[in-house]
Design an enzyme around this catalytic site. Sequence first.
Site, mmCIF file in Angstrom:
data_model
loop_
_atom_site.group_PDB
_atom_site.id
_atom_site.type_symbol
_atom_site.label_atom_id
_atom_site.label_comp_id
_atom_site.label_asym_id
_atom_site.label_seq_id
_atom_site.Cartn_x
_atom_site.Cartn_y
_atom_site.Cartn_z
ATOM 1 C CB CYS A 21 42.148 36.613 34.569
ATOM 2 S SG CYS A 21 43.288 37.244 35.787
ATOM 3 C CG ASP A 81 45.043 34.361 36.808
ATOM 4 O OD1 ASP A 81 44.300 33.645 36.110
ATOM 5 O OD2 ASP A 81 45.958 35.060 36.342
ATOM 6 C CB CYS A 84 47.811 33.883 32.116
ATOM 7 S SG CYS A 84 48.400 35.317 33.038
ATOM 8 C CB CYS A 130 50.302 38.833 36.187
ATOM 9 S SG CYS A 130 49.047 38.339 34.997
#
Lengths: 173, 128
Positions: free
Chosen positions: B37, B39, B63, B106
């Site tokens: 993603c 991140d 996110c 995450c």
Amino acid sequence: MGNASHFALFDLEPDFRLDQDRLAVRYRELVRRVHPDRFAGAPEREQRLALEEAARLNEAYQTLKSPSQRARYLLSLQGEELSQETTVQDPAFLMQQMELREELQELQDSADLAGVARFKRRLVQDQEQLNEGFAACWADPRRRDEAERLARRMQFLDKLFAEVRQLEERLDD
Amino acid sequence: MAYSDKVIDHYENPRNVGKLDAQDPDVGTGMVGAPACGDVMRLQIKVNEQGIIEDAKFKTYGCGSAIASSSLATEWMKGRTLEEAETIKNTQIAEELALPPVKIHCSVLAEDAIKAAVRDYKHKKGLV
């Protein structure tokens, strides 16, 4: 043909350096052949096969068109798939990514459209550098670690490009 | 996707956002990223003479779940010893925040950031 590589599908050698125009031309040729209009009166089985082939062509085209996806695909052809779940520990690069994101945030706050354009040009340069680096090492199994690191960096840059595009759209409104 | 109340709380009122001086010998910095993603997470700790984490800061581009995971991680690390901080598991973070399966990574990123920060600190002090 079912297991042919994305490259073979378009009569291309598996390589990172790719003739984008030739790829696009080949894609359009092939996808036209399986266009649903051509199969409107055909038996259902043929219609379905044409649809499957079109989907396969589309997937292959999207994968090869994007440098980061092409890089990952080449690495997967050599054996192992590049895991997407792994946490990347590449401190200097990630630090730089964080600074770039902070900079982008500031450009957003000041609604600086010219600044965004300059920012994007720098990203393009970074991307070209990554691409050059990857092109030079991916085929050498002894440099696999380096190739993986560069392929990962491309993914972070992709994300940054996506954010730049979103910001451009917002500032355009 | 619907975020849990706790994720929303951390997202809207993130704890300990900021930066510590990475050059400070008492500060450990963990920089980690998630390729899928894109991140990027920075987690920093400041450790006192007793080996207690007296301050923790984070900055995350990602996110809501990634922000909440790192925010919670800094909250849990403060006041703990390095050894205690190292025992924080991603499953605890995921459970506390009620993360859905697709967002478990995450919490993994946050756990890896904790470990990277502790490792950086120990490295600076010649402990590893």
